[in-house]
Design an enzyme around this catalytic site. Structure first.
Site, PDB file in Angstrom:
ATOM      1  N   SER A   1      -2.379 -11.067  -2.005  1.00  9.74           N
ATOM      2  CA  SER A   1      -1.445 -12.185  -2.119  1.00  9.74           C
ATOM      3  C   SER A   1      -2.174 -13.483  -1.831  1.00  9.74           C
ATOM      4  CB  SER A   1      -0.294 -12.029  -1.120  1.00  9.74           C
ATOM      5  OG  SER A   1       0.535 -13.175  -1.121  1.00  9.74           O
TER       6      SER A   1
ATOM      7  N   TYR B   1       2.761 -10.921   7.267  1.00  7.64           N
ATOM      8  CA  TYR B   1       2.462 -10.629   5.860  1.00  7.64           C
ATOM      9  C   TYR B   1       1.102 -11.198   5.476  1.00  7.64           C
ATOM     10  CZ  TYR B   1       3.031 -10.334   0.799  1.00  7.64           C
ATOM     11  OH  TYR B   1       2.851 -10.041  -0.536  1.00  7.64           O
TER      12      TYR B   1
END
Length: 268
Positions: free
Chosen positions: A130, A143
């Site tokens: 990501s 995250y």
């Protein structure tokens, strides 16, 4: 001979889009789901059971593919889970689950496929990370940490397996229109929380960013190019210009200047 592809998390979102495109291009695709029985009408490609948090299911899935096809050419480590919240208020159990799914799971799947790829003297592994993994984002710190760690693991493993003819690359997406928000763990906005106002507002914004995200077929096309590249790069970024440019700014700007820019962006 059709190349055989394993995609973790292939029943929806980015994984499904990748699987559909690769199947259209003539690849033999196996997608995975923790509960493939929920997708009895799924016909885009083969869907088998695999939970990245369960090494027994990983080994069974890999063995099933090799026994059926005699080879395994490509692994796309796509399965992942979102998590948001003030780190102070995020339950330890949910932090562990996020790392199990986003980091330990992909490592376990790579370990399971490497013996076959080494035997073939060839293979491609693509880890879906990501853009958030390139920076510590407020209320998404866990995250960011899971995806950033997977980026570094990829860098290390890539050097370790290159002598066996195996290539590993990262592809980091920005915001895409998928169902990740629905399956994401988010720490509740507690009434007595000192983070209530800021986190509550940001949580709504994060959901809206996903809803307004790019078409996941863009990611599918990027992955196709990577696995068709004989010597892929280490890092690929796929997303809106400003999302990708934020990585460039982080490298170029002094730490505190970049931090101030992020805080202004998130109105902190």
């Amino acid at each position: 001979m059709s190349k055989v592809v394993l995609i973790t998390g292939g029943s929806s979102g980015i994984g499904k889009s990748i699987g559909i495109l690769l199947a259209e291009k003539g690849y033999t695709v196996y997608g995975t789901s923790r509960n493939p029985d929920k997708f009895k009408d799924f016909t885009a490609f083969k869907l088998i059971a695999l939970d990245v948090r369960d090494t027994a299911t990983i080994q069974k899935a890999v063995t099933t593919i090799i026994e059926a096809e005699g080879r395994l050419d490509v692994l796309i480590n796509n399965a992942g889970v979102g998590i948001t919240g003030p780190i102070e208020e995020t339950p330890e159990e949910e932090i562990h689950k996020a790392f199990q799914t986003n980091l330990y799971g992909p490592i376990a799947v790579m370990k399971a496929v490497l013996p076959q790829m080494r035997k073939q003297k060839s293979g491609h592994i693509v880890n879906v990370t990501s853009i958030a993994g390139y920076m510590g984002l407020p209320y998404r710190g866990i995250y960011s940490a899971t995806k950033g760690a997977l980026e570094l693991v990829t860098e290390a493993m890539r050097m370790e397996v290159k002598m066996f003819g195996i290539e590993i690359a990262n592809v980091a997406p920005g915001d895409f229109a998928t169902n990740i928000a629905a399956g994401r763990y988010h720490t509740p906005v507690y009434e007595n929380s000192p983070y209530k106002e800021v986190y509550g507002t940001m949580l709504k914004e994060m959901d809206s960013h996903v809803d307004a995200g790019s078409d996941p077929t863009i990611m599918a096309e990027a992955v196709l190019k990577i696995i068709q590249t004989k010597k892929p790069k280490i890092h690929y970024k796929v997303g809106a210009f400003m999302q990708k440019f934020s990585i460039v700014l982080k490298r170029a700007l002094p730490d505190k200047v970049y931090e101030k820019m992020l805080m202004n962006h998130y109105k902190l």
